[in-house]
Design a protein around this motif. Structure first.
Motif, PDB file in Angstrom:
ATOM      1  N   GLY A  78      30.395  71.793  10.926  1.00  0.00           N
ATOM      2  CA  GLY A  78      29.088  71.334  10.478  1.00  0.00           C
ATOM      3  C   GLY A  78      28.119  72.497  10.444  1.00  0.00           C
ATOM      4  O   GLY A  78      28.483  73.601  10.062  1.00  0.00           O
ATOM      5  N   PRO A  79      26.859  72.241  10.905  1.00  0.00           N
ATOM      6  CA  PRO A  79      26.345  71.044  11.559  1.00  0.00           C
ATOM      7  C   PRO A  79      25.946  69.953  10.574  1.00  0.00           C
ATOM      8  O   PRO A  79      26.212  70.052   9.373  1.00  0.00           O
ATOM      9  CB  PRO A  79      25.118  71.575  12.310  1.00  0.00           C
ATOM     10  CG  PRO A  79      24.626  72.696  11.438  1.00  0.00           C
ATOM     11  CD  PRO A  79      25.867  73.342  10.887  1.00  0.00           C
ATOM     12  N   HIS A  80      25.300  68.915  11.104  1.00  0.00           N
ATOM     13  CA  HIS A  80      24.871  67.769  10.320  1.00  0.00           C
ATOM     14  C   HIS A  80      23.937  68.204   9.183  1.00  0.00           C
ATOM     15  O   HIS A  80      23.171  69.150   9.300  1.00  0.00           O
ATOM     16  CB  HIS A  80      24.124  66.767  11.197  1.00  0.00           C
ATOM     17  CG  HIS A  80      24.952  66.196  12.309  1.00  0.00           C
ATOM     18  ND1 HIS A  80      25.406  66.958  13.360  1.00  0.00           N
ATOM     19  CD2 HIS A  80      25.392  64.929  12.531  1.00  0.00           C
ATOM     20  CE1 HIS A  80      26.099  66.190  14.189  1.00  0.00           C
ATOM     21  NE2 HIS A  80      26.100  64.962  13.711  1.00  0.00           N
ATOM     22  N   LEU A 117      35.892  63.654  22.496  1.00  0.00           N
ATOM     23  CA  LEU A 117      35.929  64.955  23.172  1.00  0.00           C
ATOM     24  C   LEU A 117      34.544  65.380  23.631  1.00  0.00           C
ATOM     25  O   LEU A 117      34.348  65.769  24.787  1.00  0.00           O
ATOM     26  CB  LEU A 117      36.507  66.011  22.229  1.00  0.00           C
ATOM     27  CG  LEU A 117      36.412  67.463  22.710  1.00  0.00           C
ATOM     28  CD1 LEU A 117      37.334  67.691  23.906  1.00  0.00           C
ATOM     29  CD2 LEU A 117      36.726  68.429  21.573  1.00  0.00           C
ATOM     30  N   VAL A 118      33.564  65.309  22.731  1.00  0.00           N
ATOM     31  CA  VAL A 118      32.209  65.754  23.048  1.00  0.00           C
ATOM     32  C   VAL A 118      31.621  64.934  24.193  1.00  0.00           C
ATOM     33  O   VAL A 118      31.003  65.479  25.120  1.00  0.00           O
ATOM     34  CB  VAL A 118      31.313  65.658  21.794  1.00  0.00           C
ATOM     35  CG1 VAL A 118      29.854  65.916  22.147  1.00  0.00           C
ATOM     36  CG2 VAL A 118      31.776  66.657  20.725  1.00  0.00           C
ATOM     37  N   ASP A 119      31.826  63.616  24.146  1.00  0.00           N
ATOM     38  CA  ASP A 119      31.260  62.737  25.173  1.00  0.00           C
ATOM     39  C   ASP A 119      31.963  62.860  26.512  1.00  0.00           C
ATOM     40  O   ASP A 119      31.439  62.421  27.538  1.00  0.00           O
ATOM     41  CB  ASP A 119      31.311  61.278  24.702  1.00  0.00           C
ATOM     42  CG  ASP A 119      30.327  60.995  23.575  1.00  0.00           C
ATOM     43  OD1 ASP A 119      29.460  61.849  23.333  1.00  0.00           O
ATOM     44  OD2 ASP A 119      30.420  59.926  22.951  1.00  0.00           O
ATOM     45  N   PHE A 149      31.371  68.310  15.943  1.00  0.00           N
ATOM     46  CA  PHE A 149      31.716  69.489  16.731  1.00  0.00           C
ATOM     47  C   PHE A 149      30.464  70.296  17.073  1.00  0.00           C
ATOM     48  O   PHE A 149      30.448  71.039  18.064  1.00  0.00           O
ATOM     49  CB  PHE A 149      32.689  70.386  15.968  1.00  0.00           C
ATOM     50  CG  PHE A 149      34.125  69.938  16.021  1.00  0.00           C
ATOM     51  CD1 PHE A 149      34.834  69.965  17.209  1.00  0.00           C
ATOM     52  CD2 PHE A 149      34.777  69.508  14.872  1.00  0.00           C
ATOM     53  CE1 PHE A 149      36.173  69.576  17.265  1.00  0.00           C
ATOM     54  CE2 PHE A 149      36.112  69.105  14.905  1.00  0.00           C
ATOM     55  CZ  PHE A 149      36.806  69.140  16.111  1.00  0.00           C
ATOM     56  N   ALA A 150      29.412  70.182  16.250  1.00  0.00           N
ATOM     57  CA  ALA A 150      28.180  70.922  16.512  1.00  0.00           C
ATOM     58  C   ALA A 150      27.475  70.446  17.774  1.00  0.00           C
ATOM     59  O   ALA A 150      26.620  71.145  18.314  1.00  0.00           O
ATOM     60  CB  ALA A 150      27.230  70.807  15.317  1.00  0.00           C
TER      61      ALA A 150
END
Length: 403
Positions: free
Chosen positions: A19-21, A60-62, A101-102
């Motif tokens: 990314g980012p968004h 994964l991020v959380d 992923f960002a």
């Protein structure tokens, strides 16, 4: 610099787009997803079954809090299964793309790099490839303010545009509003985090060219070694920006939803994956104003963009495009939000909630707007992860949807 054949990564590479968004990610993901057969014939695999592995990456991020404490093995199961698929692929190039992923903290980044294989895997073993190459797509920070605000509103934010802009540009160190914004969009630091994990020579920054709508797709073709024209852009009505009237309707829904003290996962299904998607799938009413930031905010964001461009240029990563574009600004607005919405718009939002409930599925017309109910297991899984993180944020005073 313009795209060139020199961009092609070695056989055995897993190309990770982080990314980012709001930097063209949806268009890139849609193009890869719909071009799977043509890509496969050229030895290129697009990982996952959908346009992007959102649930798997957010798992994964959380799993890592701000203190980098890993979650349970059960929590990580969707991510681990996805990473296993990437590692075992025998394609000469495997593409992974998710703007989520960002949001990753350093420990999650390290886990992602390790789990996606580094220098291991069938093709890497034969070719000697280093394994992972990270791509960061960028556009001017001033140009994504309005679109990122409305995305936060879809996720439950109640603050109006001016309040949010003031918090982001004047109170970034103290505000409780949307703490993910600068983590995602301080682009020089985003590049620095990923370069620290994979090395500067394994990071490519691509600055979108607003004069060439197909620029990102052509760059990704050259990165993967795909034939020109393999990836094609399609008009994606369902991904259009919301009008200001639509955003204000959702903001009022958020206020009523919060007042009712309903669970967060219900908002995810009813609004973000329901009514908001339904609204985006309808043609924009020309009478509804566009969301535009005021000039003061655009000027301040442009200054930050110039700072980020300088830091990225000095970082040593490969850059495709003109970093100077990161300091440009779009047309400004007067900051006056609409106070009323049409009955047609209100009815469309109600229909979106109805579709999200799944009650209309047996009666669905094949020619109707492209909205489908979200599988309950996905909503529950994502909802539980979000609720766990939300609880930690509230306890620490960090509330993403405060206001």
């Amino acid at each position: 610099m313009p795209p060139s054949d020199d961009l092609c990564v070695p056989d055995g590479t897993r190309l990770l787009h982080v990314g980012p968004h709001k930097t063209g990610t949806t268009s890139v993901q849609h193009a890869f997803h719909t071009s799977r057969p043509a890509l496969a014939r050229q030895g290129i695999a697009y990982a996952g079954a959908d346009s992007q592995p959102m649930v798997q990456v957010q798992t994964l991020v959380d799993a890592y809090t701000d203190r980098d404490v890993v979650g349970s093995a059960k929590t990580l199961r969707p991510w681990k299964s996805f990473a296993r698929e990437v590692r075992r692929s025998r394609a000469r190039c495997v593409v992974v793309s998710s703007e989520f992923f960002a949001d990753a903290r350093p420990a999650a980044i390290e886990r992602a790099v390790d789990d996606l294989g580094g220098g291991s895997g069938p093709w890497a073993e034969r070719s000697g490839s280093s394994g992972l190459h990270v791509v960061v797509t960028l556009r001017p920070i001033a140009g994504l303010l309005a679109s990122q605000w409305q995305q936060y509103v879809q996720s439950g934010l109640r603050a109006d545009l001016d309040t949010w802009l003031t918090a982001m540009l004047h109170e970034a160190d103290t505000t409780r509003l949307t703490p993910t914004f600068w983590w995602r969009h301080r682009h020089d630091r985003l590049v620095e985090r990923w370069a620290a994990a994979v090395g500067t020579d394994h990071v490519t920054v691509v600055v979108a060219d607003r004069r060439r709508p197909d620029h990102l797709l052509r760059v990704f073709e050259q990165l993967t070694g795909a034939a020109e024209g393999t990836l094609s852009a399609e008009d994606d009505l369902a991904n259009r920006s919301l009008s200001w009237s639509e955003v204000e309707l959702i903001r009022e829904f958020n206020r009523q939803f919060t007042k009712a003290k309903l669970p967060k996962h219900m908002h995810l299904q009813a609004m973000r994956l329901g009514a908001a998607r339904y609204l985006q799938a309808r043609p924009r009413d020309a009478s509804e104003p566009k969301v535009r930031a005021q000039q003061w905010a655009l000027d301040e964001a442009a200054g930050i963009g110039a700072e980020m461009a300088g830091a990225i240029a000095a970082s040593g990563v490969r850059v495709v495009g003109d970093l100077a574009d990161l300091a440009t600004t779009p047309e400004a607005g007067d900051g006056v939000a609409p106070t009323e919405v049409s009955t047609r718009l209100a009815a469309a939002a109600a229909m979106g909630v109805l579709h999200a409930s799944g009650m209309t599925e047996p009666y669905r017309d094949p020619d109707e707007l492209p909205v489908r109910p979200v599988p309950t297991r996905h909503v529950v899984r994502l909802g539980r992860a979000r609720l766990r993180r939300k609880a930690k944020q509230v306890l620490s005073g960090d509330d993403d949807a405060n206001g």
